[in-house]
Design a protein around this motif. Structure first.
Motif, PDB file in Angstrom:
ATOM      1  N   VAL A 138      -3.738  32.547  90.129  1.00  0.00           N
ATOM      2  CA  VAL A 138      -2.503  32.463  90.187  1.00  0.00           C
ATOM      3  C   VAL A 138      -2.131  30.870  90.463  1.00  0.00           C
ATOM      4  O   VAL A 138      -2.745  30.460  91.600  1.00  0.00           O
ATOM      5  N   THR A 139      -1.218  30.220  89.551  1.00  0.00           N
ATOM      6  CA  THR A 139      -1.092  28.758  89.888  1.00  0.00           C
ATOM      7  C   THR A 139       0.225  28.714  89.434  1.00  0.00           C
ATOM      8  O   THR A 139       0.713  28.894  88.367  1.00  0.00           O
ATOM      9  N   HIS A 140       0.973  27.284  89.996  1.00  0.00           N
ATOM     10  CA  HIS A 140       2.323  27.051  89.597  1.00  0.00           C
ATOM     11  C   HIS A 140       2.025  25.655  88.443  1.00  0.00           C
ATOM     12  O   HIS A 140       2.934  25.329  87.981  1.00  0.00           O
ATOM     13  N   ASP A 141       0.602  25.149  88.653  1.00  0.00           N
ATOM     14  CA  ASP A 141       0.490  23.850  87.909  1.00  0.00           C
ATOM     15  C   ASP A 141       0.090  24.232  86.569  1.00  0.00           C
ATOM     16  O   ASP A 141      -1.085  24.786  86.306  1.00  0.00           O
ATOM     17  N   LEU A 142       0.982  23.756  85.538  1.00  0.00           N
ATOM     18  CA  LEU A 142       0.625  23.915  84.194  1.00  0.00           C
ATOM     19  C   LEU A 142      -0.326  23.193  83.789  1.00  0.00           C
ATOM     20  O   LEU A 142      -1.408  23.437  82.674  1.00  0.00           O
ATOM     21  N   TYR A 143      -0.872  21.795  84.473  1.00  0.00           N
ATOM     22  CA  TYR A 143      -1.596  20.893  83.993  1.00  0.00           C
ATOM     23  C   TYR A 143      -2.977  21.601  84.464  1.00  0.00           C
ATOM     24  O   TYR A 143      -3.999  21.472  83.752  1.00  0.00           O
ATOM     25  N   GLN A 144      -3.145  22.138  85.704  1.00  0.00           N
ATOM     26  CA  GLN A 144      -4.381  22.869  85.992  1.00  0.00           C
ATOM     27  C   GLN A 144      -4.782  24.040  84.987  1.00  0.00           C
ATOM     28  O   GLN A 144      -5.895  24.235  84.783  1.00  0.00           O
ATOM     29  N   ALA A 145      -3.789  24.835  84.680  1.00  0.00           N
ATOM     30  CA  ALA A 145      -3.985  25.953  83.782  1.00  0.00           C
ATOM     31  C   ALA A 145      -4.458  25.172  82.447  1.00  0.00           C
ATOM     32  O   ALA A 145      -5.544  25.819  81.756  1.00  0.00           O
ATOM     33  N   GLU A 146      -4.024  24.247  81.946  1.00  0.00           N
ATOM     34  CA  GLU A 146      -4.494  23.500  80.768  1.00  0.00           C
ATOM     35  C   GLU A 146      -5.802  22.989  80.823  1.00  0.00           C
ATOM     36  O   GLU A 146      -6.839  23.061  79.982  1.00  0.00           O
ATOM     37  N   LEU A 186      -8.079  34.312  92.803  1.00  0.00           N
ATOM     38  CA  LEU A 186      -7.429  33.156  93.636  1.00  0.00           C
ATOM     39  C   LEU A 186      -5.818  32.937  93.420  1.00  0.00           C
ATOM     40  O   LEU A 186      -5.525  32.684  92.370  1.00  0.00           O
ATOM     41  N   ASP A 187      -5.423  32.974  94.575  1.00  0.00           N
ATOM     42  CA  ASP A 187      -3.898  32.757  94.762  1.00  0.00           C
ATOM     43  C   ASP A 187      -3.441  31.520  95.222  1.00  0.00           C
ATOM     44  O   ASP A 187      -3.687  31.108  96.150  1.00  0.00           O
ATOM     45  N   GLU A 188      -2.996  30.493  94.459  1.00  0.00           N
ATOM     46  CA  GLU A 188      -2.728  28.921  94.580  1.00  0.00           C
ATOM     47  C   GLU A 188      -4.009  28.433  95.321  1.00  0.00           C
ATOM     48  O   GLU A 188      -3.558  28.074  96.426  1.00  0.00           O
ATOM     49  N   PRO A 189      -4.946  28.409  94.872  1.00  0.00           N
ATOM     50  CA  PRO A 189      -6.286  27.933  95.833  1.00  0.00           C
ATOM     51  C   PRO A 189      -6.128  26.518  96.022  1.00  0.00           C
ATOM     52  O   PRO A 189      -6.610  25.954  96.901  1.00  0.00           O
ATOM     53  N   THR A 190      -5.416  25.739  95.229  1.00  0.00           N
ATOM     54  CA  THR A 190      -5.450  24.341  95.416  1.00  0.00           C
ATOM     55  C   THR A 190      -3.991  23.754  95.813  1.00  0.00           C
ATOM     56  O   THR A 190      -3.799  22.537  95.816  1.00  0.00           O
ATOM     57  N   ALA A 191      -3.125  24.475  96.059  1.00  0.00           N
ATOM     58  CA  ALA A 191      -1.530  24.152  96.673  1.00  0.00           C
ATOM     59  C   ALA A 191      -1.663  23.168  97.518  1.00  0.00           C
ATOM     60  O   ALA A 191      -1.020  22.237  97.510  1.00  0.00           O
ATOM     61  N   SER A 192      -2.626  23.252  98.442  1.00  0.00           N
ATOM     62  CA  SER A 192      -2.593  22.336  99.652  1.00  0.00           C
ATOM     63  C   SER A 192      -3.563  21.218  99.751  1.00  0.00           C
ATOM     64  O   SER A 192      -3.530  20.314 100.518  1.00  0.00           O
ATOM     65  N   MET A 193      -4.081  21.188  98.521  1.00  0.00           N
ATOM     66  CA  MET A 193      -5.311  20.257  98.400  1.00  0.00           C
ATOM     67  C   MET A 193      -4.827  18.736  97.757  1.00  0.00           C
ATOM     68  O   MET A 193      -3.635  18.955  97.074  1.00  0.00           O
ATOM     69  N   TYR A 220      -8.718  33.183  83.847  1.00  0.00           N
ATOM     70  CA  TYR A 220      -7.351  33.407  83.331  1.00  0.00           C
ATOM     71  C   TYR A 220      -6.335  32.866  84.185  1.00  0.00           C
ATOM     72  O   TYR A 220      -6.638  32.895  85.517  1.00  0.00           O
ATOM     73  N   ALA A 221      -5.442  32.202  84.005  1.00  0.00           N
ATOM     74  CA  ALA A 221      -4.377  31.391  84.643  1.00  0.00           C
ATOM     75  C   ALA A 221      -3.119  32.387  84.661  1.00  0.00           C
ATOM     76  O   ALA A 221      -2.520  32.582  83.546  1.00  0.00           O
ATOM     77  N   VAL A 222      -2.795  32.826  85.830  1.00  0.00           N
ATOM     78  CA  VAL A 222      -1.472  33.726  85.790  1.00  0.00           C
ATOM     79  C   VAL A 222      -0.380  32.727  86.372  1.00  0.00           C
ATOM     80  O   VAL A 222      -0.370  32.339  87.333  1.00  0.00           O
ATOM     81  N   MET A 223       0.788  32.702  85.562  1.00  0.00           N
ATOM     82  CA  MET A 223       1.632  31.665  85.877  1.00  0.00           C
ATOM     83  C   MET A 223       3.133  32.403  85.961  1.00  0.00           C
ATOM     84  O   MET A 223       3.569  33.592  85.374  1.00  0.00           O
ATOM     85  N   GLY A 224       4.053  31.607  86.364  1.00  0.00           N
ATOM     86  CA  GLY A 224       5.692  32.218  86.364  1.00  0.00           C
ATOM     87  C   GLY A 224       6.293  31.626  87.793  1.00  0.00           C
ATOM     88  O   GLY A 224       5.793  31.160  88.508  1.00  0.00           O
ATOM     89  N   LEU A 225       7.681  31.664  87.606  1.00  0.00           N
ATOM     90  CA  LEU A 225       8.192  31.066  89.036  1.00  0.00           C
ATOM     91  C   LEU A 225       8.127  32.028  90.059  1.00  0.00           C
ATOM     92  O   LEU A 225       7.723  33.039  90.134  1.00  0.00           O
ATOM     93  N   ASN A 226       8.786  31.674  91.038  1.00  0.00           N
ATOM     94  CA  ASN A 226       8.484  32.481  92.374  1.00  0.00           C
ATOM     95  C   ASN A 226       9.138  33.492  92.117  1.00  0.00           C
ATOM     96  O   ASN A 226      10.385  33.784  91.493  1.00  0.00           O
ATOM     97  N   GLY A 227       8.416  34.883  92.854  1.00  0.00           N
ATOM     98  CA  GLY A 227       9.143  36.226  92.624  1.00  0.00           C
ATOM     99  C   GLY A 227       8.997  36.872  91.409  1.00  0.00           C
ATOM    100  O   GLY A 227       9.337  37.880  90.925  1.00  0.00           O
ATOM    101  N   SER A 228       7.750  36.216  90.530  1.00  0.00           N
ATOM    102  CA  SER A 228       7.723  36.998  89.006  1.00  0.00           C
ATOM    103  C   SER A 228       6.723  37.935  88.997  1.00  0.00           C
ATOM    104  O   SER A 228       6.583  38.384  88.037  1.00  0.00           O
ATOM    105  N   GLY A 229       6.208  38.091  90.307  1.00  0.00           N
ATOM    106  CA  GLY A 229       5.222  39.335  90.289  1.00  0.00           C
ATOM    107  C   GLY A 229       3.648  38.887  90.187  1.00  0.00           C
ATOM    108  O   GLY A 229       2.862  39.771  90.306  1.00  0.00           O
ATOM    109  N   LYS A 230       3.297  37.553  90.136  1.00  0.00           N
ATOM    110  CA  LYS A 230       2.118  37.078  90.146  1.00  0.00           C
ATOM    111  C   LYS A 230       1.080  37.543  91.323  1.00  0.00           C
ATOM    112  O   LYS A 230       0.156  38.079  91.073  1.00  0.00           O
TER     113      LYS A 230
END
Length: 230
Positions: A184-192, A152-159, A31-41
């Motif tokens: 949890v990810t901000h990356d739409l392509y990662q979710a895809e 996993l909360d933004e596991p690849t954000a720094s990679m 499951y990819a949980v997405m949304g803008l900052n502060g959305s509750g993810k």
């Protein structure tokens, strides 16, 4: 193991940051949980992990309370803490804490570290690592536990790109019919690339959830349509 989040409300200083009527996570899926900052993810993820107590509502795991299944959950935080010891010791620390046989620990270590090029830093102190290197160590430390629920909360954000692809390959390869992986990810392509289901949140609420292909192709929520440019 099925996860049910029921009538979940979390407040900080009387401000509601999570307001979920019901959501269910089934084993065997990513499951990819997405949304803008502060959305509750992150709040949702931490509530499932049992480290952020809800103001109201409950999280059930096959109908049971967290205390009965706590050893079957692992979580990688968005800003993971690494201990003041070697990379190797950080990765296997959880396995040693659970007193697994040395041969099992060594076998898992060899199996997992092959996903990343970290041989040169394996004996280096983890406090001296870069952000990307720290993320790899934290991800390996989480996944090597082989628990039924992995958060996993933004596991690849720094990679970098290469490491991100390797991390995604590892996430997909650990999946089986009994495991739930929530990312949890901000990356739409990662979710895809990796998700079976996507969950979009806004202002603490779930505004859309469903099979990845269906949601990305034909979102129903008007905000999500704008976000996805549909």
């Amino acid at each position: 193991m099925k996860i049910q989040v029921i009538n979940a409300i979390k407040k900080y200083h009387n401000k509601k940051v999570l307001d979920v009527d019901y959501i269910e996570f089934k084993p065997g899926y990513i499951y990819a949980v997405m949304g803008l900052n502060g959305s509750g993810k992150t709040t949702l993820l931490q509530s499932i992990a049992g480290i952020n107590k809800l103001t109201n509502g409950e999280v059930l795991y096959d109908g049971k309370d967290f205390k009965y299944i706590k050893d079957r959950i692992t979580m990688m935080m968005q800003q993971p803490y690494l201990f003041d010891c070697s990379v190797k010791e950080n990765i296997i620390m959880g396995l040693k804490f659970r007193k697994l046989d040395k041969d099992i620990i060594q076998s898992r270590m060899e199996s997992y570290i092959k996903y990343f090029d970290i041989e040169e830093i394996i004996n280096q102190n983890s406090k001296k690592l870069s952000g990307g290197e720290s993320a790899k160590v934290a991800l390996l430390r989480t996944l090597i536990m082989e628990t039924d629920i992995v958060l996993l909360d933004e596991p690849t954000a720094s990679m970098d790109v290469e490491s991100t692809i390797s991390a995604e390959g590892l996430m997909k390869n650990i999946m089986n019919e009994n495991r739930i992986l929530i990312v949890v990810t901000h990356d739409l392509y990662q979710a895809e690339r990796i998700a079976d289901y996507v969950v979009f949140m806004d202002k603490g609420k779930i505004i859309e959830m469903g099979e990845k292909e269906k949601v990305f192709r034909d979102p129903k929520n008007h905000k999500l349509k704008l976000l996805l440019n549909k």
